[in-house]
Design an enzyme around this catalytic site. Structure first.
Site, PDB file in Angstrom:
ATOM      1  N   GLY A 298      63.861  15.322  30.025  1.00  0.00           N
ATOM      2  CA  GLY A 298      63.462  15.000  30.970  1.00  0.00           C
ATOM      3  C   GLY A 298      65.320  14.293  31.723  1.00  0.00           C
ATOM      4  N   GLY A 301      66.149  18.511  35.528  1.00  0.00           N
ATOM      5  CA  GLY A 301      67.059  19.256  36.354  1.00  0.00           C
ATOM      6  C   GLY A 301      67.181  20.412  35.683  1.00  0.00           C
ATOM      7  N   GLU A 321      60.287  17.096  26.241  1.00  0.00           N
ATOM      8  CA  GLU A 321      60.625  16.106  26.581  1.00  0.00           C
ATOM      9  C   GLU A 321      59.588  14.894  25.249  1.00  0.00           C
ATOM     10  OE1 GLU A 321      63.466  14.217  27.939  1.00  0.00           O
ATOM     11  OE2 GLU A 321      62.306  12.798  27.339  1.00  0.00           O
ATOM     12  N   ASP A 366      70.807  19.636  25.984  1.00  0.00           N
ATOM     13  CA  ASP A 366      71.322  19.269  26.438  1.00  0.00           C
ATOM     14  C   ASP A 366      70.799  17.940  25.895  1.00  0.00           C
ATOM     15  OD1 ASP A 366      71.946  18.202  28.384  1.00  0.00           O
ATOM     16  OD2 ASP A 366      70.867  18.073  30.285  1.00  0.00           O
ATOM     17  N   CYS A 419      77.001  15.753  28.572  1.00  0.00           N
ATOM     18  CA  CYS A 419      77.156  14.828  29.333  1.00  0.00           C
ATOM     19  C   CYS A 419      77.866  13.726  28.992  1.00  0.00           C
ATOM     20  CB  CYS A 419      76.390  14.547  30.710  1.00  0.00           C
ATOM     21  SG  CYS A 419      75.519  13.030  30.581  1.00  0.00           S
TER      22      CYS A 419
HETATM   23  C1  LIG Z   1      70.937  14.258  29.290  1.00  0.00           C
HETATM   24  S1  LIG Z   1      69.389  13.709  28.754  1.00  0.00           S
HETATM   25  C2  LIG Z   1      68.560  16.066  28.795  1.00  0.00           C
HETATM   26  C3  LIG Z   1      68.907  16.461  30.945  1.00  0.00           C
HETATM   27  C4  LIG Z   1      67.998  16.939  32.023  1.00  0.00           C
HETATM   28  N1  LIG Z   1      68.290  18.105  31.056  1.00  0.00           N
HETATM   29  C5  LIG Z   1      68.070  17.662  32.891  1.00  0.00           C
HETATM   30  O1  LIG Z   1      69.021  17.724  33.042  1.00  0.00           O
HETATM   31  O2  LIG Z   1      67.597  16.735  33.868  1.00  0.00           O
HETATM   32  C6  LIG Z   1      68.338  13.672  27.428  1.00  0.00           C
HETATM   33  C7  LIG Z   1      66.898  13.670  27.096  1.00  0.00           C
HETATM   34  O3  LIG Z   1      66.247  14.028  25.504  1.00  0.00           O
HETATM   35  C8  LIG Z   1      65.453  13.037  25.212  1.00  0.00           C
HETATM   36  N2  LIG Z   1      65.256  12.985  23.857  1.00  0.00           N
HETATM   37  C9  LIG Z   1      65.752  11.891  23.425  1.00  0.00           C
HETATM   38  N3  LIG Z   1      65.564  11.711  21.992  1.00  0.00           N
HETATM   39  C10 LIG Z   1      64.738  13.032  21.825  1.00  0.00           C
HETATM   40  C11 LIG Z   1      64.353  13.966  20.776  1.00  0.00           C
HETATM   41  N4  LIG Z   1      64.074  13.379  19.913  1.00  0.00           N
HETATM   42  N5  LIG Z   1      63.591  15.106  21.123  1.00  0.00           N
HETATM   43  C12 LIG Z   1      63.413  15.281  22.502  1.00  0.00           C
HETATM   44  N6  LIG Z   1      64.073  15.077  24.024  1.00  0.00           N
HETATM   45  C13 LIG Z   1      64.904  13.641  23.069  1.00  0.00           C
HETATM   46  C14 LIG Z   1      65.916  11.297  26.360  1.00  0.00           C
HETATM   47  O4  LIG Z   1      64.408  10.573  26.934  1.00  0.00           O
HETATM   48  C15 LIG Z   1      66.838  12.017  27.910  1.00  0.00           C
HETATM   49  O5  LIG Z   1      65.868  12.593  28.467  1.00  0.00           O
END
Ligand SMILES: C[S@@+](CC[C@H](N)C(=O)[O-])C[C@H]1O[C@@H](n2cnc3c(N)ncnc32)[C@H](O)[C@@H]1O
Length: 489
Positions: A298, A301, A321, A366, A419
């Site tokens: 999520g 992107g 996600e 990510d 990031c």
């Molecule tokens: C850095 S963001 C990812 C951004 C994404 N890759 C993009 O480019 O749009 C990290 C994501 O990990 C999700 N997240 C948090 N805890 C998680 C978990 N235990 N398992 C999977 N996703 C998780 C968050 O909701 C967030 O959307």
């Protein structure tokens, strides 16, 4: 003296607390750029609003002209980024701790200080227009306090204030924290991250870059849009961005004015985010039938870019996600890449993928992180993050990486990405995983040099390989961290 009249916050609530005694009065005149900026600054301080979500609404509601919308944007984001610096100045002129200044007065003084010290707005306009905005909002009371203190700020120039604030610091790190407007713990973390590349001397430059507005960067999704053709269609607006082979820089205007953006073939995306996704898909040629997973996708992107690459090679793409609303955003992002809902998005806690051992050829982790690498994009974020966030996040990051290592096939590759450049979220996580065995650390500098030959790339040693840290001040991207790990058994 009333609370309104002397600008004192008697609630002592500090940042983010409503000051109680203020009466918000109906505005008789059409709001201008400073009214909008003040509105958003107050919503950020009192209601934990996100400026980048609220500001566009407020600009539309106020029906600001194009020019005033630009001014409101610069005033709001610039003030929020530098508010720590302006607070130091406000304490000097108001002769009281910042938490004892009423929330409205504090926001207005920050806004006025920004105009006086960091923009070309004329002194009389910076003072009078800001005081008028306070008066329209709350009457005469706090406007007198704001007026008196803005006049005191206007009595010295930007350089003099810079020196006064610098002189008030106890040591070099505190000086940088104050004059470059960052919490001290973030300054320490960035210095530690730069030290991994022996670049501590760049700390001031790094902090400064966080105070600048980033360029809008776009990604031409492979197979759906060709970068040179898109640029040729809009030569006055677009130019190639060297940080990724599919990146473009938008020189101005609203990206959604471009048909290619509206159709989803071109996406607004930081070039560093593009680079980490392409590093996974291009580190070696994708083969038909390979299975690729984006574990933390999520809002989608990197999924959109990866999916475009993966489908073009006849391989299979899966996104996951955990937050349902964000999983919906991933589905939306993927619609431009594959017709309908052809690409499924799971909503699992990524750690549950440990139940699918040896199932995927490549996995992107990510990881959720502090986001310290994207502070220039989220103007108030630096004031909301806390050192204690790092420990919680790094525990989760370790578990997500462990799950990905289990779920990837022997010979398969995991890309660990954040990031954030905070060492506890970057090298701390991957060095631990490398020490546990069963992994080769690839040389991420090699793939970056292929993908973006014009970038000055240096590696950070991890195991037998190299991770790469991108930086806004050196690469013009967010501070994205990447390590590529191959499972050996
Ligand atoms: C850095 S963001 C990812 C951004 C994404 N890759 C993009 O480019 O749009 C990290 C994501 O990990 C999700 N997240 C948090 N805890 C998680 C978990 N235990 N398992 C999977 N996703 C998780 C968050 O909701 C967030 O959307």
């Amino acid at each position: 003296m009333s609370e309104q009249r002397d600008g004192v916050n008697r609630t002592h609530g500090g940042r983010g607390k409503r000051s109680g005694g203020q009466r918000r009065q109906a505005r008789p005149t059409k709001p201008g750029a400073r009214d909008v900026a003040l509105d958003v600054l107050l919503a950020v301080a009192e209601d934990d609003a996100y400026s980048n979500l609220l500001l566009p609404h407020r600009i539309r509601e106020a029906r600001l002209s194009h020019e005033d919308a630009g001014l409101a944007t610069e005033l709001t984001y610039g003030t929020l980024r530098r508010s720590g610096y302006y607070d130091a100045i406000i304490e000097m002129v108001a002769k009281r701790p910042i938490d004892e200044v009423d929330t409205l007065a504090r926001a207005a003084l920050q806004l006025g200080a920004h105009q006086l010290l960091a923009t070309r707005v004329a002194t009389h306009a910076a003072v009078n227009e800001t005081v008028s905005a306070v008066r329209r909002r709350a009457g005469q009371g706090p406007s007198g306090f704001v007026n008196a203190n803005l006049r005191r700020i206007s009595e010295a120039d930007a350089q003099t204030w810079h020196e006064r604030v610098a002189d008030s610091a106890n040591d070099e790190l505190e000086r940088l924290a104050l004059v470059e407007s960052h919490p001290l713990w973030i300054v320490r973390a960035l210095r530690e991250a730069l030290a991994l590349e022996h670049r501590e001397a760049e700390l001031e430059e790094t902090l400064r870059a966080n105070n600048e507005s980033p360029h809008v960067q776009l990604a031409a999704l492979p197979e759906l849009a060709e970068r040179e053709a898109v640029i040729a269609a809009h030569p006055e607006l677009l130019e190639p961005e060297p940080a990724s082979p599919v990146a473009m820089r938008l020189s101005g205007g609203d990206p959604s004015d471009l048909e290619e953006v509206r159709s989803g073939r071109v996406r607004v995306q930081d070039a560093g985010s593009q680079l980490v996704a392409l590093a996974l898909s291009r580190v070696e040629p994708l083969r038909a039938g390979e299975r690729i997973l984006d574990l933390c996708a999520g809002p989608g992107g990197k999924s959109a870019l990866l999916a475009a690459e993966v489908l073009a090679a006849g391989a299979k793409f899966q996104a996951n996600e955990v937050v349902p609303a964000r999983a919906d955003l991933v589905r939306k992002a993927l619609r431009a890449v594959a017709d309908g809902d052809a690409l499924s998005v799971t909503e699992l806690d990524g750690r549950e993928y440990a139940n699918q051992p040896d199932a995927y050829d490549r996995i992107l982790v990510d990881a959720p992180c502090t986001g310290l690498g994207a502070l220039r994009r989220r103007p108030e974020a630096r004031w909301r993050k806390q050192l204690s966030d790092v420990a919680d996040l790094s525990a989760l990051q370790e578990e997500l990486l462990d799950a990905a290592v289990t779920a990837v096939k022997p010979g398969g590759i995991v890309a660990y990405v954040t990031c954030s450049p905070h060492p506890a979220e970057t090298v701390g996580i991957v060095r631990r995983a490398a020490r546990a065995g069963g992994l080769d650390v690839l040389d991420a500098t090699a793939i970056y040099r292929d993908l973006a030959p014009d970038l000055d790339i240096t590696g950070i040693s991890v195991g037998d390989g190299n991770a790469v840290q991108l930086w806004p001040h050196r690469h013009g991207t967010d501070a994205m961290f990447l390590t590529l790990l191959r499972k050996t058994d």
